[in-house]
Design an enzyme around this catalytic site. Structure first.
Site: not given
Ligand code: NAD
Length: 294
Positions: A129, A150, A162, A200
């Site tokens: 993000s 994204h 995106e 964003n």
């Molecule tokens: N949550 C949101 O609203 C949102 C929206 C758009 C983008 N994002 C982006 O998406 C990404 C994930 O966010 P999220 O909210 O799903 O996080 P989350 O914490 O729900 O999930 C992250 C996952 O990554 C796993 N992980 C950590 N290290 C790892 C590795 N080395 N190999 C494999 N898996 C690994 C964790 O175990 C976890 O299950 C981030 O970059 C975030 O910025 C989040």
């Protein structure tokens, strides 16, 4: 889109990898599965993979019960989901979407490995993000396959993706990623690799301005949100959105955007800092700008 479509990009991908089985990874995987794509979901945590399978399973069941898809389509989608704790399981993926925790060093290490493990993948995408795609791929020998994809939360519902294009990306990688997004029923928009991309970049200063307005006592939170809903046609007001996103997340993102962009509109108001230090983070703690029932 503005770049020329390469012939190869038009071929529909049949097998992709999703890295990270949390909130975003499971939603992205569900979207691809329902479009008939085989998905290998990789997470370091076996428990997260089991949770992701459960979340995807119940998401698909809901679609079947609402007659949005046939039961057979739901079963086929779930049967096309493979999970693993080993990144090597992505060796035959035709495209990869990384959705692991938002940490630059972690993502850089992953892309360094993906470059070698996924030699046949036509694009390697990050769902970050707030991080720069070019920085994420900085340790790779050849970053030309790396783009940003994204998605928005919930990824299985919201149609926008995106497509973030760093200076290092090849047309072939961008075109293939774009075609993949379209083939799963989502709508891509193209944006340069800049802080916070499009949505964003607009949303964060909007939420901060609404907080400033509330802080100054001009109107109540409810009236600020109601005004934006009824006057602008937004489905949710900026203060309710801030509580949904998480006030700690909003503060972090605003500070990092301010460091990079330096506009005064990105300066977090005092009330935001006070709410965060008081542990009032929004919906996830039951209290933020609003009180949220359990
Ligand atoms: N949550 C949101 O609203 C949102 C929206 C758009 C983008 N994002 C982006 O998406 C990404 C994930 O966010 P999220 O909210 O799903 O996080 P989350 O914490 O729900 O999930 C992250 C996952 O990554 C796993 N992980 C950590 N290290 C790892 C590795 N080395 N190999 C494999 N898996 C690994 C964790 O175990 C976890 O299950 C981030 O970059 C975030 O910025 C989040």
């Amino acid at each position: 889109m503005s770049t020329r479509r390469t012939g190869l990009a038009m071929t529909k991908l049949s097998q992709v990898g999703v890295l990270g089985g949390g909130t975003m990874g499971s939603g992205i995987a569900q979207t691809a599965l329902l479009a008939g794509v085989e998905v290998t979901l990789v997470d370091v945590d076996q428990g997260q993979l089991e949770r992701a399978r459960g979340v995807i399973g119940s998401g698909i069941e809901r679609l079947v019960s609402r007659a949005r898809i046939e039961a057979e389509q739901g079963e086929a989608a779930l049967a096309a989901l493979n999970t693993s704790t080993d990144l090597e399981a992505l060796a035959s993926a035709q495209g990869v979407i990384e959705a692991v925790s938002e940490n630059l060093a972690l993502k850089q290490g992953i892309f360094e490995r993906l470059e070698h493990v996924c030699s046949d993948a036509r694009f390697l995408a990050s769902n970050t993000s707030s991080l720069s795609i070019q920085e994420i791929c900085e340790r790779m020998q050849d970053p030309s396959r790396v783009v940003g994809l994204h998605y928005f939360n919930p990824a299985q519902v919201l149609p926008l993706v995106e497509v973030v294009v760093p200076l290092t990306a090849s047309d072939e990688a961008v075109d293939t990623a774009w075609a993949f997004v379209e083939s799963t029923g989502k709508t891509p928009v193209r944006v340069k690799d800049t802080p916070a991309f499009i949505v964003n970049r607009l949303l964060v200063p909007f939420c901060l301005s609404a907080l400033r307005l509330w802080e100054s006592g001009v109107a109540t939170a409810e009236d600020i949100d109601r005004a934006c809903q009824l006057g602008l046609g937004h489905s949710m007001g900026p203060l309710a959105t801030a509580d949904l996103v998480g006030l700690d997340v909003l503060l972090d993102v605003a500070e990092s955007m301010q460091r990079e962009i330096g506009e005064p509109t990105l300066s977090p108001p005092t009330i935001l800092r006070r709410l965060v230090s008081a542990g009032r983070l929004g919906r996830k703690t039951g209290r933020g700008i609003y009180e949220h029932g359990s």
